[in-house]
Design a protein around this motif. Sequence first.
Motif, PDB file in Angstrom:
ATOM      1  N   PRO A 288     -13.109  12.985  -9.536  1.00 24.22           N
ATOM      2  CA  PRO A 288     -12.924  13.528  -8.165  1.00 24.22           C
ATOM      3  C   PRO A 288     -11.710  13.347  -7.493  1.00 24.22           C
ATOM      4  O   PRO A 288     -10.836  12.738  -7.843  1.00 24.22           O
ATOM      5  CB  PRO A 288     -13.837  12.178  -7.353  1.00 24.22           C
TER       6      PRO A 288
ATOM      7  N   SER B 198     -15.238  15.024  -4.694  1.00 21.54           N
ATOM      8  CA  SER B 198     -15.054  13.875  -3.813  1.00 21.54           C
ATOM      9  C   SER B 198     -15.462  13.909  -2.440  1.00 21.54           C
ATOM     10  O   SER B 198     -15.668  15.023  -1.905  1.00 21.54           O
ATOM     11  CB  SER B 198     -13.395  14.018  -3.871  1.00 21.54           C
TER      12      SER B 198
ATOM     13  N   ASP C  45     -10.624   6.856 -16.887  1.00 19.36           N
ATOM     14  CA  ASP C  45      -9.476   7.924 -16.447  1.00 19.36           C
ATOM     15  C   ASP C  45      -8.126   7.253 -16.068  1.00 19.36           C
ATOM     16  O   ASP C  45      -7.994   6.117 -16.235  1.00 19.36           O
ATOM     17  CB  ASP C  45      -9.884   8.898 -15.315  1.00 19.36           C
TER      18      ASP C  45
HETATM   19  C1  LIG Z   1      -4.809  15.310  -5.895  1.00 16.25           C
HETATM   20  C2  LIG Z   1      -5.613  14.212  -6.188  1.00 16.25           C
HETATM   21  C3  LIG Z   1      -6.678  13.568  -5.275  1.00 16.25           C
HETATM   22  C4  LIG Z   1      -7.336  12.554  -5.736  1.00 16.25           C
HETATM   23  N1  LIG Z   1      -8.516  12.274  -4.734  1.00 16.25           N
HETATM   24  C5  LIG Z   1      -9.445  11.265  -5.193  1.00 16.25           C
HETATM   25  C6  LIG Z   1     -10.559  11.136  -4.186  1.00 16.25           C
HETATM   26  O1  LIG Z   1     -10.789  11.796  -3.289  1.00 16.25           O
HETATM   27  N2  LIG Z   1     -11.427  10.176  -4.739  1.00 16.25           N
HETATM   28  C7  LIG Z   1     -11.267   9.303  -6.010  1.00 16.25           C
HETATM   29  O2  LIG Z   1     -12.188   8.663  -6.149  1.00 16.25           O
HETATM   30  N3  LIG Z   1     -10.064   9.618  -6.731  1.00 16.25           N
HETATM   31  C8  LIG Z   1      -9.261  10.610  -6.340  1.00 16.25           C
HETATM   32  N4  LIG Z   1      -8.266  10.812  -6.994  1.00 16.25           N
HETATM   33  C9  LIG Z   1      -8.216  10.158  -8.386  1.00 16.25           C
HETATM   34  C10 LIG Z   1      -8.950  10.612  -9.494  1.00 16.25           C
HETATM   35  O3  LIG Z   1     -10.281  10.623  -9.187  1.00 16.25           O
HETATM   36  C11 LIG Z   1      -8.619  10.147 -11.032  1.00 16.25           C
HETATM   37  O4  LIG Z   1      -8.846   8.681 -10.853  1.00 16.25           O
HETATM   38  C12 LIG Z   1      -6.965  10.380 -11.417  1.00 16.25           C
HETATM   39  O5  LIG Z   1      -6.692  11.611 -10.915  1.00 16.25           O
HETATM   40  C13 LIG Z   1      -6.820  10.268 -12.756  1.00 16.25           C
HETATM   41  O6  LIG Z   1      -5.699  10.376 -13.299  1.00 16.25           O
HETATM   42  P1  LIG Z   1      -4.981  11.723 -13.903  1.00 16.25           P
HETATM   43  O7  LIG Z   1      -4.810  12.387 -12.730  1.00 16.25           O
HETATM   44  O8  LIG Z   1      -3.694  11.156 -14.614  1.00 16.25           O
HETATM   45  O9  LIG Z   1      -6.247  12.347 -14.896  1.00 16.25           O
HETATM   46  C14 LIG Z   1      -7.129  11.974  -6.874  1.00 16.25           C
HETATM   47  C15 LIG Z   1      -6.394  12.229  -7.796  1.00 16.25           C
HETATM   48  C16 LIG Z   1      -5.508  13.490  -7.419  1.00 16.25           C
HETATM   49  C17 LIG Z   1      -4.517  13.885  -8.386  1.00 16.25           C
END
Ligand SMILES: Cc1cc2nc3c(=O)[nH]c(=O)nc-3n(C[C@H](O)[C@H](O)[C@H](O)COP(=O)(O)O)c2cc1C
Length: 400
Positions: free
Chosen positions: A81, A110, A308
């Motif tokens: 998400p 998300s 993740d």
């Molecule tokens: C731009 C961005 C927005 C994110 N927004 C959310 C979110 O709205 N809800 C959530 O649970 N995690 C959010 N995350 C975290 C991701 O779900 C995930 O845990 C994380 O990106 C994993 O790491 P990686 O980018 O190295 O794969 C976000 C990550 C990024 C990069």
Amino acid sequence: MARLDHIQCVEDARRAARRRLPRMLFDFIDGAAGEERAGRRNREALDRIELLPRVLVNVETRRIACDLLGRRWNLPFGIAPMGMCDLAWPGADRAFADAARDHSIPHCLSTAASTSLEDCRARAGGNAWFQLYVSAPETGWDLVRRALDAGYEHLVFTVDTPVLSRRRRELRRGFKVPFRLGPSQLLDFALHPRWSLTTLARGVPSFGNNRSHNGPRSGSSSRAFDRSQSRGAVDWAFLDALRERWPHRLVVKGVLSPDDAARIRAAGADAVYVSNHGGRQLDSAPAAIDALPGIRRAVGPDYPVLFDSGVRDGEDVVKAFALGASYVMLGRPFLYAAGAAGRAGVYRIIELLAEETSVALAQIGRTDIGALDERVLAGAGGGAEQAHAFSGDLGLIGSD
Ligand SMILES: Cc1cc2nc3c(=O)[nH]c(=O)nc-3n(C[C@H](O)[C@H](O)[C@H](O)COP(=O)(O)O)c2cc1C
């Protein structure tokens, strides 16, 4: 748009996105909390893990499909998400939903997405998962009801953001939602005309779940998400209440402590999702991959564990499975891909990751992603089980 043959790995997509996106937006996507130590730690920990090649195993047919939470997924990874994805490219959320449907993988939308949960569910069908952020309980329950009405069968409750952390790159660039445009942001946009023409020309993306889908909604649903709001009041009692009210699969995301994981299992959740939010929350948090084996031990061998944070290629996917993951999610790689090459970039990166995962399996003499354990790691005794019985389901058929 970057040429697709110039994108041969996630890092290629990242570099192309960096060129194409205004710095403020690239840093929103790429950045992490504080000094970005947790973000770097994720990579360093994954890089330290070595896989042991094994030879003379028939690996002609390999399976990278996986069973998880009540159904089969064609690939062992899905789309984590992420909020405000359409800032990378105006059709990003919809491209994720379509790619999830076409590849039969999960797309977790998300609460803070640019596109409404109803829209993405309609596109992705049963591949759509919904991620829940809860600030005030009444807006949370409203979202839960909407997710149920829209037909979602998987709810991912994120618990590692009691408050939004201080992400220094965002702060330095003046990233705010809605945008506040001063001279440096205007210059940034002017220097990235392709992004400005495609994205700004369509109107700055906003929070899709704050808009009503079927006409005006009553009360709190009109503001399902506010980035600056605290989520600090959400506690174990809320999880119990959520478990009672959500009749389908419930996943709790953002867990690094084995004790928390065991308690989440005891609370009746269907899966725990190990993550340090890609290093975006607590700068001193451990690398998520280092937390994975302890959590696997805490919840037992059969309980679903998603993972993740820092995964960038197929070998990382294999490492996570070897250390106890039942499924892997990736975040930023899909935004880099969308920023670099739009919809085609998203499809491209999924195909690359699938191929890399299949190739990695072959190199370690394995044929089934779902049958990995620590014995495939170098230094773990090298006792990789040989000659796995092929289970009959197709992942990718490898050539050389
Ligand atoms: C731009 C961005 C927005 C994110 N927004 C959310 C979110 O709205 N809800 C959530 O649970 N995690 C959010 N995350 C975290 C991701 O779900 C995930 O845990 C994380 O990106 C994993 O790491 P990686 O980018 O190295 O794969 C976000 C990550 C990024 C990069």
